[in-house]
Design a protein around this motif. Structure first.
Motif, PDB file in Angstrom:
ATOM      1  N   ALA A  79      55.069 -11.205  10.267  1.00 22.70           N
ATOM      2  CA  ALA A  79      54.471 -12.423  10.818  1.00 22.70           C
ATOM      3  C   ALA A  79      55.526 -13.264  11.536  1.00 22.70           C
ATOM      4  CB  ALA A  79      53.803 -13.232   9.710  1.00 22.70           C
ATOM      5  N   LEU A  80      56.696 -13.364  10.948  1.00 23.46           N
ATOM      6  CA  LEU A  80      57.784 -14.137  11.559  1.00 23.46           C
ATOM      7  C   LEU A  80      58.249 -13.477  12.860  1.00 23.46           C
ATOM      8  CD1 LEU A  80      59.891 -15.038   8.398  1.00 23.46           C
ATOM      9  CD2 LEU A  80      58.451 -16.579   9.756  1.00 23.46           C
ATOM     10  N   ALA A  81      58.345 -12.146  12.837  1.00 26.27           N
ATOM     11  CA  ALA A  81      58.796 -11.423  14.035  1.00 26.27           C
ATOM     12  C   ALA A  81      57.805 -11.592  15.175  1.00 26.27           C
ATOM     13  CB  ALA A  81      58.988  -9.940  13.706  1.00 26.27           C
ATOM     14  N   PHE A  82      56.527 -11.542  14.864  1.00 26.49           N
ATOM     15  CA  PHE A  82      55.520 -11.711  15.911  1.00 26.49           C
ATOM     16  C   PHE A  82      55.578 -13.115  16.496  1.00 26.49           C
ATOM     17  CE2 PHE A  82      51.353 -12.739  17.598  1.00 26.49           C
ATOM     18  CZ  PHE A  82      51.109 -11.634  18.405  1.00 26.49           C
ATOM     19  N   THR A  83      55.773 -14.091  15.615  1.00 28.57           N
ATOM     20  CA  THR A  83      55.911 -15.466  16.086  1.00 28.57           C
ATOM     21  C   THR A  83      57.112 -15.601  17.015  1.00 28.57           C
ATOM     22  OG1 THR A  83      54.898 -16.330  14.064  1.00 28.57           O
ATOM     23  CG2 THR A  83      56.233 -17.863  15.364  1.00 28.57           C
ATOM     24  N   GLY A  84      58.189 -14.859  16.707  1.00 29.46           N
ATOM     25  CA  GLY A  84      59.369 -14.875  17.564  1.00 29.46           C
ATOM     26  C   GLY A  84      59.068 -14.382  18.967  1.00 29.46           C
ATOM     27  N   VAL A  85      58.231 -13.366  19.057  1.00 33.38           N
ATOM     28  CA  VAL A  85      57.851 -12.824  20.372  1.00 33.38           C
ATOM     29  C   VAL A  85      57.015 -13.844  21.148  1.00 33.38           C
ATOM     30  CG1 VAL A  85      56.533 -11.038  21.571  1.00 33.38           C
ATOM     31  CG2 VAL A  85      57.960 -10.423  19.609  1.00 33.38           C
ATOM     32  N   THR A  86      56.018 -14.406  20.491  1.00 35.21           N
ATOM     33  CA  THR A  86      55.157 -15.373  21.197  1.00 35.21           C
ATOM     34  C   THR A  86      55.947 -16.612  21.614  1.00 35.21           C
ATOM     35  OG1 THR A  86      54.429 -16.298  19.061  1.00 35.21           O
ATOM     36  CG2 THR A  86      53.067 -14.582  20.043  1.00 35.21           C
ATOM     37  N   ASP A  87      56.870 -17.029  20.766  1.00 30.65           N
ATOM     38  CA  ASP A  87      57.709 -18.187  21.117  1.00 30.65           C
ATOM     39  C   ASP A  87      58.583 -17.875  22.341  1.00 30.65           C
ATOM     40  OD1 ASP A  87      56.660 -19.630  19.048  1.00 30.65           O
ATOM     41  OD2 ASP A  87      58.399 -19.410  17.718  1.00 30.65           O
ATOM     42  N   ALA A  88      59.106 -16.651  22.389  1.00 35.21           N
ATOM     43  CA  ALA A  88      59.964 -16.262  23.518  1.00 35.21           C
ATOM     44  C   ALA A  88      59.177 -16.262  24.828  1.00 35.21           C
ATOM     45  CB  ALA A  88      60.570 -14.884  23.262  1.00 35.21           C
TER      46      ALA A  88
END
Length: 202
Positions: A79-88
């Motif tokens: 979940a954290l990794a996916f959030t990192g992608v969307t934030d980028a």
């Protein structure tokens, strides 16, 4: 998610929120597989008929418990990794400098997002091996649960592979893409091994 009920987690999964998603589901398949391995060990330990297998069962019980905890950690990490992608992807791109920084951030986030399901697949293969290890001495009344543990591990590997492939498709680093392609081939081999084991238990 350790504090959530299953119902609440499933509600979150079914919602319009982007996470938890497929990567977390892959990890939870692994967690359930590990849980079933533990259950089979618990239902075998202490029964005179299986006394000679008790050392193996106790060893695997400890390992399966650790695997289950790692799987939950990976579900959270996804979940954290996916959030990192969307934030980028939301980073500004008005200037050339901003576009360069945004592109670098996206690639770094994609690499992290591919790494989590890759680790999930590795963990699922470990769980499959634990199922194999207990098969010869397992309580015959729960052999079907050994099979379901293997099915869960296989599902975790297959789901993880989908997520690795999706993130790989957007990566521009040729070396990283090649490494992930090799890892995907390895996962495919592990899935085939799982299917063979499941057929033997059917």
């Amino acid at each position: 998610m350790r504090e959530q009920t299953i119902g609440r987690w499933l509600d979150d999964l079914a919602s319009g929120a982007p996470a938890p998603g497929g990567g977390a589901v892959a990890a939870m398949h692994a967690a359930m597989g590990a849980g079933l391995v533990s259950m089979v060990c618990e239902l075998t330990i202490g029964r005179p008929r299986y006394a000679q297998h008790e050392p193996t069962m106790r060893e695997v019980l400890a390992q399966a418990g650790e695997c289950r905890q790692r799987a939950i950690d990976l579900a959270e990490a996804d979940a954290l990794a996916f959030t990192g992608v969307t934030d980028a992807y939301r980073l500004p791109k008005a200037t050339e400098e901003e576009r360069t920084a945004r592109s670098a951030a996206i690639q770094a986030a994609l690499a992290q997002a591919a790494d989590v399901p890759l680790r999930t697949a590795v963990l699922a293969a470990e769980i499959l091996e634990l199922a194999r290890k207990i098969r010869p001495g397992a309580n015959v009344n729960v052999l079907s649960d050994v099979a379901v543990a293997a099915v869960s591990a296989r599902a975790a590997m297959q789901a993880a592979a989908v997520n690795v492939a999706v993130n790989r498709a957007s990566m521009t680093d040729v070396v990283a893409r090649a490494r992930l392609e090799t890892e995907l081939a390895r996962i495919s081999d592990e899935v085939a091994a799982a299917e063979k084991f499941i057929e033997e238990l059917a």
